[in-house]
Enzyme design. Structure first.
Site, short mmCIF file in Angstrom:
data_model
loop_
_atom_site.label_atom_id
_atom_site.label_comp_id
_atom_site.label_asym_id
_atom_site.label_seq_id
_atom_site.Cartn_x
_atom_site.Cartn_y
_atom_site.Cartn_z
N LYS A 151 0.84 -1.20 0.00
CA LYS A 151 0.00 0.00 0.00
C LYS A 151 0.87 1.25 0.00
O LYS A 151 2.09 1.18 0.24
CB LYS A 151 -0.90 0.01 1.24
CG LYS A 151 -0.12 0.08 2.56
CD LYS A 151 -1.03 0.17 3.75
CE LYS A 151 -0.20 0.29 5.04
NZ LYS A 151 -1.03 0.57 6.22
N TYR A 184 16.17 30.38 5.10
CA TYR A 184 15.09 31.19 5.64
C TYR A 184 15.22 31.34 7.16
O TYR A 184 15.44 30.36 7.88
CB TYR A 184 13.74 30.57 5.32
CG TYR A 184 13.37 30.59 3.86
CD1 TYR A 184 13.28 31.80 3.16
CD2 TYR A 184 13.12 29.42 3.17
CE1 TYR A 184 12.93 31.82 1.81
CE2 TYR A 184 12.76 29.43 1.83
CZ TYR A 184 12.68 30.64 1.16
OH TYR A 184 12.33 30.67 -0.17
#
Length: 367
Positions: free
Chosen positions: A33, A258
């Site tokens: 999955k 940043y």
């Protein structure tokens, strides 16, 4: 951009073989999955079949149908569906489906000719599956529909909440509830079929939970279910690699990325690695994670950005285009997915499963 996930299919098959020794009398389901936990669903499913996996397991109908469209024809279980799910298509494609309640079971029965259904009992995870009176109703409905020839019950299953904590008393409780549910189904005149409860952690640590089938998920990809549940016979299948996009020498006092959350305390060389949270790299690992470079681990400096992150190379020689290993098996000293999980404050499952965006995938050992 040169950002590649190298997936070792030979190692994946070897991992499945090694895991089989923990539950030699049970069938093995390879869980693929979520794009095979980030490794690529179709190639991993094919390798699992080649490696002798008896079953494949997926969550959603879309995943099951994608596997069938890719040519898979072996036993396949799908377990997470919402109202309006394409049960008729799944039945036509010979996919076994899971019923977690009476309404869902009735929808499955109405969608095809005697569909093969597995029943999920909620033994304490409080997620999917039927619990308490809901389970009583589901058992009664299953018995009635099977007697009428409308369905064929082929299995009963559940899922542990704390198998990665082997001493947690919830494991004993859930196994006890599961055994009682199996007995209740049999008492209603329904052969329980395949009984399965164990995931990777339980398959390794809890033989009493093996029953007829074990579901091998994260351990098959070579990652421990938890640092406390070490599986020495397996090793990671995936290596995330790229190259330096830029190299620059900066003076002491230069700040990075940043927010200027890191400032150099000395002259150093910075390397620009062209992957970021757009590729699924955890921003929470900023200033904490490391990558592999030229046989060494070098630290991530500053805030991880959408498309890139910066590493501190110190005084190591470096050129644009030099290879970088974001994480891998650890054989050459590079960090592992678990190391990144520790840095990001999460689990290794999430590190590999969320890989997305602009990665390419290269498969080694295709047959």
């Amino acid at each position: 951009m040169n950002a590649d996930l190298l997936v070792d299919l030979d190692q994946y098959r070897a991992n499945l073989a090694a895991l089989r020794t923990y539950a030699p009398s049970a069938l093995q389901m390879a869980v693929v999955k979520a794009n095979a936990y980030g490794h690529g669903m179709v190639p991993m499913a094919r390798a699992a079949r080649q490696g002798g996996a008896d079953w494949l397991g997926v969550a959603t109908p879309a995943e099951a149908l994608e596997l069938r469209a890719a040519g898979d024809r072996g036993p396949l279980l799908c377990w997470l569906a919402v109202p309006g799910a394409p049960f008729a298509e799944l039945i036509d494609a010979d996919v076994e489906v899971t019923a977690s309640g009476v309404d869902q079971l009735q929808a499955i029965a109405a969608a095809g000719d005697r569909p093969r259904v597995q029943l999920k009992v909620d033994t304490g995870l409080s997620r999917n599956g039927a619990f308490g009176p809901q389970w009583d109703d589901l058992v009664a409905a299953a018995a009635r529909l099977q007697e009428a020839g409308s369905i064929e019950v082929t299995g009963i299953w559940s899922h542990f909440a704390s198998a990665d904590e082997p001493e947690n008393p919830s494991n004993d409780h859930q196994e006890s509830v599961f055994r009682a549910a199996v007995d209740q189904l049999a008492a209603a005149g329904v052969d329980p079929g395949l009984r399965h409860l164990a995931n990777s952690a339980a398959a390794v640590t809890r033989p009493s939970s093996h029953f007829d089938l074990v579901r091998m998920g994260i351990a098959a990809y070579g990652i421990d279910p938890d640092p406390a549940v070490h599986v020495p016979e397996v090793r990671p299948v995936l290596t995330a690699r790229t190259v330096l996009a830029n190299v620059k020498r900066v003076p002491a006092g230069a700040s990075v990325s940043y927010g200027w959350r890191w400032t150099a305390d000395r002259e150093t060389t910075l390397g620009l690695v062209p992957v970021g949270y757009g590729e699924g790299i955890h921003r929470t690992a900023s200033n904490r994670a490391e990558v592999g470079f030229d046989g060494n681990r070098v630290p991530v400096r500053g805030t991880i950005c959408m498309d890139q992150l910066v590493v501190d190379l110190g005084d190591q020689p470096a050129r644009i285009g030099d290879p970088v290993t974001v994480f891998g098996p650890g054989d050459d000293g590079e960090p592992t997915a678990q190391d990144w999980a520790d840095a990001a404050g999460t689990i290794a499952y999430e590190i590999v499963t969320r890989l997305a965006g602009r990665w390419s995938r290269t498969y080694r050992g295709e047959r």
